[in-house]
Design a protein around this motif. Structure first.
Motif: not given
Length: 498
Positions: A107, A117-119, A131-133, A175-176
């Motif tokens: 991430i 942004a990333a998930l 989930c990692w975000h 998340y984003l």
């Protein structure tokens, strides 16, 4: 090489210069006035605005080589962002074997050099995902969620959709970044491992012509994640096996106390080639053993487990120590012809009427036991015998030792006596020093005695490498019977005379 300079794409006048267009490294030829005379194909791709006849650009990084005739070749460093990003990815993820840290690094790399942004989504079980975000400068966060909560495009990717695809996240998502857009645009790309397990990477604001880079980044993450997951699985198996092979503390019995100490040569493995154990006998008393198998590391640990489990089964059909060694010897010989063997002392401990223990000891090529008598002296038991698992006609010695209450028999492996240390660092500890260290320790409880042997050995080693160390102390404890209680009957106070 005094020819008119040509731009990349035209044909130079000599074969020597023509070779430069087939070199992967960017090369500029400049004359002694600082004018570019030739640009090969790789350099033209890196510096599309530079042409022959232009002044040499300032700030270029690279290696310069003088060719003579006033010409200098400059080998350019690759400076494009794509190569730098993939190089950083390889460096950051290449040696990471912790799956959680690898997901966090993924991430951080994606947000730092690929998207806003990333998930990262990893399926677990029963319809759940991890989930990692992160978005922008936010720290990476981790959550668990239901698979059904994710958009259809993400679920399809987890099911095996092979390529990156754009989609709209309906209703928005925290998340984003949780922006004001109710349907934020994003890209999702599969992260596929060789084992068939899939994950998904979702990014926003990918930018033009970056889908191919996203796919390349995902493939590198997939390879790193596969290695981390494989390492985690193997570590879990190793820990489970190590725990199953670790020596078990002997069960306490009336009139009998045990003391143990164990230190493998390789602390990270937690197991080694030394072993000990004790099991109760059907008719009373216990069978106990201590020994050492040939070899080091995993092979020794496997053989150790075979010996311990074999003795656990054999002691149910045979109670005589010497015959037990013969049965164990036959089992080791039947197990293969790889030349592995063991040394050991195997004995039985029977309580004696009136207190104390009767020990019957059988020797299989091991160090002699030591007996700590009640007066503080230390005796060595002359116990001879051949190695276990070497020949089908072995000879094993057997001796009987009587322990009075408070006396102890000590078994130990060569990791104690062959420990190298001292002032020069290469002198063995030896039986003589061990005997001296035990003198006057007869009053110690069995656990404290075993711990003392381990401690004096460690002090002698002084932090140096060592062989496996195992110690087993068998102590005759007084059998406590119910104490008699005296009850006093108080007389009634005499009547006070009036």
């Amino acid at each position: 090489m005094h020819e008119t300079a040509a731009h990349a794409g035209t044909v130079p006048g000599t074969a020597l210069v023509r070779l430069l267009d087939h070199v992967g490294e960017g090369v500029l030829l400049c004359d002694d006035t600082g004018t570019v005379r030739y640009v090969n194909a790789a350099a033209a791709a890196m510096l599309p605005a530079v042409r022959p006849g232009d002044p040499r650009p300032e700030g270029l990084r690279g290696r310069e080589v003088a060719l003579g005739d006033g010409l200098v070749a400059m080998y350019l460093d690759r400076v494009d962002d794509t190569a730098a990003f993939l190089a950083a990815t390889a460096q950051r993820l290449g040696g990471q074997l912790n799956a959680d840290r690898l997901c966090r690094a993924t991430i951080e790399l994606a947000v730092g050099g690929l998207a806003a942004a990333a998930l990262l989504v990893l399926p677990t079980r029963r319809g759940r995902v991890r989930c990692w975000h992160a978005a922008g400068a936010e720290p990476v966060r981790q959550h668990q969620a239901a698979l059904a909560e994710l958009p259809a495009a993400v679920r399809d990717t987890l099911d095996g959709h092979p390529v990156a695809q754009p989609f709209l996240w309906p209703g928005g998502t925290p998340y984003l970044g949780g922006g004001g857009d109710p349907n934020p645009a994003a890209w999702v790309v599969p992260i596929q491992a060789a084992s068939g397990r899939s994950a998904a990477l979702v990014v926003t604001d990918l930018g033009d012509h970056r889908a191919e880079l996203l796919q390349e980044f995902a493939s590198r993450v997939g390879a790193a994640l596969e290695a981390a997951q494989l390492y985690t699985a193997q570590s879990r198996v190793a820990v489970t096996l190590q725990e199953s092979l670790r020596p078990e503390p002997p069960a306490a019995q009336p009139g009998l106390a045990w003391g143990t100490a164990y230190r493998p040569a390789r602390a990270a493995m937690r197991i080694g080639g030394d072993f000990y154990g004790a099991h109760p006998m059907a008719g009373g008393g216990s069978v106990f053993f201590l020994g050492d198998v040939s070899g080091k590391g995993v092979d020794a640990a496997v053989l150790t487990g075979q010996v311990r489990h074999s003795l656990r089964a054999l002691r149910r059909v045979e109670g005589d120590p010497r015959r037990l060694l013969h049965l164990l010897n036959d089992m080791l010989l039947e197990g293969g012809d790889d030349g592995r063997f063991a040394t050991m002392v195997l004995g039985t401990a029977q309580p004696r009427a009136g207190g104390g223990l009767r020990l019957t000891l059988a020797g299989g090529g091991h160090l002699p036991p030591l007996v700590l008598r009640g007066d503080g002296t230390v005796e060595s038991v002359a116990l001879r015998g051949m190695l276990v698992g070497v020949t089908d006609v072995p000879v094993f010695g057997q001796r009987e030792v009587l322990l009075a209450p408070g006396e102890t028999c000590l078994l130990y492996t060569d990791g104690v006596t062959e420990a190298r240390g001292g002032h020069r660092g290469d002198e063995m500890y030896g039986v003589r020093r061990l005997t001296t260290a035990l003198s006057g320790c007869h009053a110690m409880p069995a656990p404290a005695l075993a711990e003392r042997v381990e401690q004096v050995t460690a002090d002698w080693l002084g932090g140096r490498e060592h062989d496996d160390i195992a110690v087993l102390a068998v102590r005759a404890e007084p059998v406590r019977t119910g104490a008699r209680h005296l009850h006093s009957v108080q007389r009634r106070p005499a009547a006070i005379a009036s």
